[in-house]
Design an enzyme around this catalytic site. Structure first.
Site, mmCIF file in Angstrom:
data_model
loop_
_atom_site.group_PDB
_atom_site.id
_atom_site.type_symbol
_atom_site.label_atom_id
_atom_site.label_comp_id
_atom_site.label_asym_id
_atom_site.label_seq_id
_atom_site.Cartn_x
_atom_site.Cartn_y
_atom_site.Cartn_z
ATOM 1 N N GLY A 1 0.890 -1.274 -0.106
ATOM 2 C CA GLY A 1 0.066 0.014 -0.034
ATOM 3 C C GLY A 1 0.811 1.258 0.316
ATOM 4 O O GLY A 1 1.953 1.304 -0.440
ATOM 5 N N SER A 2 0.484 2.350 0.489
ATOM 6 C CA SER A 2 0.965 3.395 0.479
ATOM 7 C C SER A 2 2.450 3.744 1.155
ATOM 8 O O SER A 2 3.123 4.707 1.122
ATOM 9 C CB SER A 2 0.234 4.572 1.368
ATOM 10 O OG SER A 2 -1.095 4.771 0.303
ATOM 11 N N THR A 3 2.856 2.565 1.889
ATOM 12 C CA THR A 3 4.363 2.851 2.325
ATOM 13 C C THR A 3 5.052 2.691 1.289
ATOM 14 O O THR A 3 6.052 2.946 1.517
ATOM 15 C CB THR A 3 4.353 1.492 3.317
ATOM 16 O OG1 THR A 3 4.198 0.305 2.690
ATOM 17 C CG2 THR A 3 3.536 1.642 4.679
ATOM 18 N N LYS B 1 4.941 4.345 -1.070
ATOM 19 C CA LYS B 1 5.190 5.823 -1.499
ATOM 20 C C LYS B 1 6.538 6.347 -1.171
ATOM 21 O O LYS B 1 6.915 7.082 -1.754
ATOM 22 C CB LYS B 1 4.065 6.649 -1.209
ATOM 23 C CG LYS B 1 2.699 6.354 -1.789
ATOM 24 C CD LYS B 1 1.676 7.117 -1.308
ATOM 25 C CE LYS B 1 0.411 6.727 -1.790
ATOM 26 N NZ LYS B 1 -0.831 7.338 -1.387
#
Length: 485
Positions: A218-220, A222
């Site tokens: 997920g957004s980790t 990013k």
């Protein structure tokens, strides 16, 4: 000598040579493999005739052998069974040494390692009972307990690292199991326990911190996309990105939306620092397509994706897809599509940022001690990679602090201390609650711990599942356990 007798003599001589060669092959070439073959009852009984070395955490045994009044002579026990099972593994007469330190360092614990040869000779000469080596782990018992308690009855994993050395301070995986059930001397009971554990739909034997089916980060992820942008030299934290409410994806009618359903900034624009702070999907999706898959894949690999790591247990390599079209690239840039990671890998990314761009190799065993508890071997910290420059690490550190100060990671705040972090909410299947993440480090200005937390299916707060709500408070308690020492 007539021909028939000569032929018989040749056959007998050939058979004798074959027998000699076979016995030589078995005794000197294949002996070790045969001796170590799983299920070799004679070898297993021999191993139970001497004391197996202990596994120590903070000076206390989490795996120890005690004298038993039966055929096996020694009973392997695990005083803090479930909390340390993913770390210790098990030692079973029926199923051997497996899944953790027990399996990875079986030769040292059993005393059969070549490195203990001279100590075995001393034992023979002095008449002292033979014993295996003792292993002293890097795990901090207070940090391990904090992680165990904070995760509660939720499925998931926690990893905490010392970013300066790579030492593993905590490794928790839930649900866990009781290795005492597999170490029992009641063999039918052991077989029943194995059957129950190995068929359990929640897979308690799997160490979710380093193995299993892996998780979409997920957004980790990013953090890696932002690192690729900063390393390219074409972006700074202030660089403007497209950040509409929904990102039109080429080659498809599907769009990439923000969770809020809103633009991330005025006019559908946002800068890189603020986009990370609020975890703007559309900004990072557009950034990923602008960078291209080669830059993203290369940056992920520099951090360790696709590479083998042992701690000493083998960590399943994390995955960044080999080929991507544009919509898949946008999804991958926010840690979705077919990107998969272990909590260990996610913790390593944060640790590298915390350590000024230098990523250290994670390890679990600090010292190996002989039966007199003299240190005979120690692990020296080793650099795994330098995936980013010191400047990029400093910029990401500042950006991650903004995430905790006033962004999606506010619940990881520690009063009076700078904390850096990144949340993640990873969709896994339609109609299913998301896996939720938090990764970060503290103190941000002098990091002592880097952590990664994943909770499957939103945990006990599935209806409100997000990394900031579910995983960040867990990470906070783990980081507090380190910085309060």
């Amino acid at each position: 000598m007539n021909a028939p007798i000569r032929r018989i003599g040749i056959v007998v001589a050939a058979m004798f040579c074959a027998l000699l060669m076979s016995s030589t092959l078995i005794q000197f070439v294949q002996a070790k493999d045969l001796r170590e073959r799983p299920g070799n009852r004679r070898t297993l009984l021999a191993s139970y005739s001497k004391e197996r070395g202990s596994i120590l955490v903070g000076g206390n045994a989490v795996a120890v052998s005690k004298e038993a009044d039966d055929t096996f002579k020694w009973q392997r026990t695990y005083p803090q069974a479930k909390m340390y099972a993913p770390v210790t593994g098990y030692y079973s007469f029926t199923y051997g040494a497996g899944r953790g330190i027990e399996g990875s360092y079986d030769d040292l614990l059993s005393g059969s390692s070549d490195s203990l040869f001279y100590r075995r000779l001393v034992d023979v000469v002095t008449g002292r009972p033979p014993a295996g080596a003792t292993l002293e782990l890097t795990v901090d018992p207070a940090v391990q307990k904090a992680a165990w308690d904070a995760l509660g009855n939720q499925r998931g994993a926690v990893v905490a690292l010392d970013p300066k050395t790579g030492a593993i301070l905590a490794m928790v995986s839930k649900p866990s199991y009781d290795p005492n059930l597999l170490a029992d001397h009641d063999l039918p009971k052991v077989s029943k326990a194995w059957s129950t554990l190995s068929t359990d739909k929640d897979h308690p034997l799997t160490n979710r911190a380093i193995n299993g089916n892996l998780y979409p980060p997920g957004s980790t992820f990013k953090l890696i996309t932002a690192a690729a942008a900063l390393e390219s030299g074409q972006y700074t934290p202030a660089s403007e990105l497209d950040a509409p409410a929904e990102l039109d994806l080429p080659q498809t009618s599907v769009t990439l939306p923000n969770i809020t359903g809103k633009e991330c900034g005025p006019g559908g624009k946002d800068n890189l620092k603020h986009a990370l702070k609020i975890s703007c999907n559309t900004a990072f999706g557009s950034l990923g397509m602008a960078l291209g898959q080669d830059k993203l894949r290369s940056q992920a690999r520099k951090f360790g994706y696709g590479q083998s790591v042992t701690v000493p247990m083998r960590v399943t390599p994390s995955i960044f897809p080999a080929t991507l079209n544009e919509p898949q690239l946008a999804q991958s840039a926010i840690g979705q599509f077919d990107v998969r990671a272990t909590p260990m890998q996610v913790a390593m990314v944060s640790a590298a940022i915390a350590n000024g761009g230098k990523e250290m190799t994670p390890y679990l065993v600090k010292n190996v001690r002989d039966s007199d508890l003299d240190v005979i071997d120690s692990t020296d910290p080793q650099e795994f990679a330098k995936p980013i420059s010191g400047q990029t690490a400093s910029q990401l550190n500042d950006m991650m602090q903004a995430v905790v100060d006033g962004g999606s990671g506010r619940k990881a705040k520690i009063p009076g201390m700078k904390v850096a972090g990144k949340t993640g909410t990873a969709q896994t299947a339609k109609g299913k609650a998301a896996d939720v993440w938090f990764t970060g480090f503290a103190p941000a200005d002098n990091p002592r711990v880097a952590v990664a937390v994943v909770v499957e299916d939103g945990g006990t707060m599935a209806d409100e599942a997000s990394g900031g709500i579910v995983a960040a408070p867990i990470a906070k308690k783990v980081m507090e356990a380190v910085v309060s020492r």
